[in-house]
Design a protein around this motif. Sequence first.
Motif, PDB file in Angstrom:
ATOM      1  N   HIS A 232      31.464 -10.457 -17.800  1.00 56.93           N
ATOM      2  CA  HIS A 232      30.080 -10.904 -18.002  1.00 56.93           C
ATOM      3  C   HIS A 232      30.087 -12.277 -18.678  1.00 56.93           C
ATOM      4  O   HIS A 232      30.911 -12.525 -19.560  1.00 56.93           O
ATOM      5  N   PRO A 233      29.128 -13.173 -18.302  1.00 58.30           N
ATOM      6  CA  PRO A 233      29.130 -14.526 -18.899  1.00 58.30           C
ATOM      7  C   PRO A 233      28.919 -14.557 -20.408  1.00 58.30           C
ATOM      8  O   PRO A 233      29.293 -15.534 -21.057  1.00 58.30           O
ATOM      9  N   MET A 234      28.353 -13.507 -20.992  1.00 56.45           N
ATOM     10  CA  MET A 234      28.160 -13.515 -22.448  1.00 56.45           C
ATOM     11  C   MET A 234      29.446 -13.170 -23.228  1.00 56.45           C
ATOM     12  O   MET A 234      29.432 -13.163 -24.455  1.00 56.45           O
ATOM     13  N   VAL A 235      30.533 -12.857 -22.525  1.00 53.67           N
ATOM     14  CA  VAL A 235      31.814 -12.714 -23.231  1.00 53.67           C
ATOM     15  C   VAL A 235      32.233 -14.139 -23.589  1.00 53.67           C
ATOM     16  O   VAL A 235      32.483 -14.958 -22.705  1.00 53.67           O
ATOM     17  N   LYS A 236      32.252 -14.473 -24.880  1.00 52.12           N
ATOM     18  CA  LYS A 236      32.522 -15.857 -25.272  1.00 52.12           C
ATOM     19  C   LYS A 236      33.914 -15.967 -25.868  1.00 52.12           C
ATOM     20  O   LYS A 236      34.237 -15.286 -26.844  1.00 52.12           O
ATOM     21  N   ASP A 237      34.735 -16.808 -25.265  1.00 54.66           N
ATOM     22  CA  ASP A 237      36.121 -16.991 -25.721  1.00 54.66           C
ATOM     23  C   ASP A 237      36.859 -15.647 -25.778  1.00 54.66           C
ATOM     24  O   ASP A 237      37.678 -15.411 -26.671  1.00 54.66           O
ATOM     25  N   GLY A 238      36.528 -14.760 -24.864  1.00 60.34           N
ATOM     26  CA  GLY A 238      37.198 -13.457 -24.817  1.00 60.34           C
ATOM     27  C   GLY A 238      36.693 -12.477 -25.866  1.00 60.34           C
ATOM     28  O   GLY A 238      37.295 -11.419 -26.053  1.00 60.34           O
ATOM     29  N   LEU A 239      35.607 -12.801 -26.539  1.00 61.17           N
ATOM     30  CA  LEU A 239      35.125 -11.943 -27.631  1.00 61.17           C
ATOM     31  C   LEU A 239      33.716 -11.416 -27.367  1.00 61.17           C
ATOM     32  O   LEU A 239      32.887 -12.096 -26.751  1.00 61.17           O
ATOM     33  N   THR A 240      33.442 -10.217 -27.874  1.00 57.37           N
ATOM     34  CA  THR A 240      32.107  -9.612 -27.742  1.00 57.37           C
ATOM     35  C   THR A 240      31.638  -9.143 -29.127  1.00 57.37           C
ATOM     36  O   THR A 240      31.123  -9.919 -29.903  1.00 57.37           O
ATOM     37  N   LEU A 241      31.922  -7.872 -29.437  1.00 57.15           N
ATOM     38  CA  LEU A 241      31.454  -7.303 -30.716  1.00 57.15           C
ATOM     39  C   LEU A 241      32.155  -7.896 -31.936  1.00 57.15           C
ATOM     40  O   LEU A 241      31.720  -7.680 -33.065  1.00 57.15           O
ATOM     41  N   SER A 242      33.236  -8.632 -31.722  1.00 59.81           N
ATOM     42  CA  SER A 242      33.934  -9.226 -32.869  1.00 59.81           C
ATOM     43  C   SER A 242      33.730 -10.737 -32.921  1.00 59.81           C
ATOM     44  O   SER A 242      34.359 -11.430 -33.725  1.00 59.81           O
ATOM     45  N   SER A 243      32.840 -11.249 -32.064  1.00 62.57           N
ATOM     46  CA  SER A 243      32.671 -12.695 -31.965  1.00 62.57           C
ATOM     47  C   SER A 243      32.119 -13.312 -33.258  1.00 62.57           C
ATOM     48  O   SER A 243      31.219 -12.741 -33.890  1.00 62.57           O
ATOM     49  N   PRO A 244      32.619 -14.498 -33.634  1.00 61.83           N
ATOM     50  CA  PRO A 244      32.033 -15.195 -34.786  1.00 61.83           C
ATOM     51  C   PRO A 244      30.693 -15.843 -34.430  1.00 61.83           C
ATOM     52  O   PRO A 244      29.968 -16.277 -35.321  1.00 61.83           O
ATOM     53  N   ASP A 245      30.385 -15.899 -33.140  1.00 60.99           N
ATOM     54  CA  ASP A 245      29.114 -16.473 -32.712  1.00 60.99           C
ATOM     55  C   ASP A 245      28.046 -15.373 -32.755  1.00 60.99           C
ATOM     56  O   ASP A 245      28.097 -14.413 -31.973  1.00 60.99           O
ATOM     57  N   GLU A 246      27.103 -15.515 -33.654  1.00 61.29           N
ATOM     58  CA  GLU A 246      26.151 -14.418 -33.900  1.00 61.29           C
ATOM     59  C   GLU A 246      25.277 -14.093 -32.690  1.00 61.29           C
ATOM     60  O   GLU A 246      24.901 -12.941 -32.480  1.00 61.29           O
ATOM     61  N   LYS A 247      24.968 -15.106 -31.876  1.00 60.41           N
ATOM     62  CA  LYS A 247      24.145 -14.860 -30.694  1.00 60.41           C
ATOM     63  C   LYS A 247      24.916 -13.951 -29.710  1.00 60.41           C
ATOM     64  O   LYS A 247      24.371 -13.009 -29.134  1.00 60.41           O
ATOM     65  N   THR A 248      26.188 -14.274 -29.564  1.00 61.88           N
ATOM     66  CA  THR A 248      27.036 -13.480 -28.678  1.00 61.88           C
ATOM     67  C   THR A 248      27.157 -12.047 -29.195  1.00 61.88           C
ATOM     68  O   THR A 248      26.978 -11.062 -28.469  1.00 61.88           O
ATOM     69  N   ARG A 249      27.456 -11.957 -30.488  1.00 62.55           N
ATOM     70  CA  ARG A 249      27.661 -10.626 -31.072  1.00 62.55           C
ATOM     71  C   ARG A 249      26.386  -9.790 -30.942  1.00 62.55           C
ATOM     72  O   ARG A 249      26.427  -8.614 -30.605  1.00 62.55           O
ATOM     73  N   LYS A 250      25.250 -10.411 -31.179  1.00 67.11           N
ATOM     74  CA  LYS A 250      23.986  -9.659 -31.110  1.00 67.11           C
ATOM     75  C   LYS A 250      23.732  -9.143 -29.685  1.00 67.11           C
ATOM     76  O   LYS A 250      23.292  -8.014 -29.490  1.00 67.11           O
ATOM     77  N   PHE A 251      24.025 -10.005 -28.719  1.00 61.46           N
ATOM     78  CA  PHE A 251      23.832  -9.578 -27.325  1.00 61.46           C
ATOM     79  C   PHE A 251      24.609  -8.286 -27.059  1.00 61.46           C
ATOM     80  O   PHE A 251      24.089  -7.322 -26.489  1.00 61.46           O
ATOM     81  N   TRP A 252      25.840  -8.260 -27.539  1.00 56.83           N
ATOM     82  CA  TRP A 252      26.674  -7.092 -27.253  1.00 56.83           C
ATOM     83  C   TRP A 252      26.309  -5.876 -28.108  1.00 56.83           C
ATOM     84  O   TRP A 252      26.456  -4.728 -27.671  1.00 56.83           O
ATOM     85  N   ILE A 253      25.826  -6.138 -29.309  1.00 59.96           N
ATOM     86  CA  ILE A 253      25.323  -5.012 -30.123  1.00 59.96           C
ATOM     87  C   ILE A 253      24.124  -4.385 -29.403  1.00 59.96           C
ATOM     88  O   ILE A 253      24.021  -3.159 -29.282  1.00 59.96           O
TER      89      ILE A 253
END
Length: 418
Positions: free
Chosen positions: A133-154
């Motif tokens: 999925h395009p919201m996987v950022k730098d290979g990270l989802t629930l552990s991402s340091p990018d809060e927007k990314t992490r929130k999407f996956w939460i």
Amino acid sequence: MSYQEAKEVYAKIGVDTDAAMEVLKKVPVSLHCWQGDDVTGFDHEGPLTGGIQATGNYPGKARTPGQLMQDMDKSFSLMPGTKKLNLHACYAIFEEGKTADRDALQPEHFKKWAEFAKERNMGIDFNPTFFSHPMVKDGLTLSSPDEKTRKFWIDHGKACIKIAQYFAEETKIPCVMNIWIGDGYKDIPSDRLGPRLRYKDSLEQILSVPYDKNLVKPCVESKVFGIGVESYTAGSSEFTLNFASSHKGVLPLMDNGHYHPTEVVSDKISALLCYFPEIALHITRPVRWDSDHVVLFDDETKEMAKEIVRCGALERVHMALDYFDAGINRVSAWVVGFRSWQKALLNALCLPNDFLKKLQDAHEMTELMVVQDELKTYPFGDVWNEYCRRCSVKEDGKWFEEIRRYEKDVQFNRQHKE
Ligand code: RNT
Ligand code: ZN
């Protein structure tokens, strides 16, 4: 040998093969929808990501919900025993023009699957899809340091809890909801703690959604490494085990491809059962690494089944298959894997387990070795074929012709149509 003769051979060592078959018939085993289309699903175009990979290009792959269901039905018809359907969130079925992103999925997007399962008297297990999925950022989802990314996956996880509860309510069978993320680093990270603390917080936020603990059973699946995340994975074994043990109602899920190659899950089952009322398994066949080959009736598969039976834990261990081979007929892959796990369970139920335990407790290790090895050549195949007949499915040696016919009549005709 006829079944009657085999039954007598087993009776001599105190094994009741009829009773074994009756027990097995009721044990649900979850069949993973993703073997049917190489973990593609219906909500994205892009490649499979997250450190997992399906290899091969066997013709006839299912590309629509209808085709996937048709293929599942074909495979069910060749499998003895009780089946449960295992879905991933990326298998949402959208009506024309009405798509929803992963963070906004609703039960209605899985209505067709709920109907499919109910018509077949099956329960459903469920998995949020934290990959491809395009919201996987730098290979990270629930552990991402990018809060927007992490929130999407939460939000994706939260949406999936609601869908899991919907499945349980519809089918009247609890839904095991497994969380696996591929988050990690290819090379040596400088901060191992941060991603794990964020993953922990994300899981806690997901699980803060109100849900009925008798209906939804959340699991966390660990992994030692993935393709492209060889040096570090946030959801390691220690992380997930401790998360599960410190959060009531959360189950640890062990995938037997997710450990160092000389570690065996068969030895870990009893260890976890000392502490957890229920645990979950992904049964796969790792060939040299987490390769997700089709499950076969091999030694470690047999040993895992023996452990579940010997621990008296058939109702405490949620069993799901997890593999994906795109290099062979995908329906056949489902059938071989499911039948092999059924064989392993039946084999375990046809062993004189009480007698073997007595030998161990009396430290009669010489006799234990001899007996355990001799049991390997007991007429188990005759009991297995009888079990297939009693479940009204074809026995070994007779079902593969169905696959040949099905690929000729159905699967191979799909080639130029989409
Ligand atoms: C990946 C995990 C995970 C997946 C499925 C598709 O290594 O085993 O369980 O296989 O979620
Ligand atoms: Zn798995």
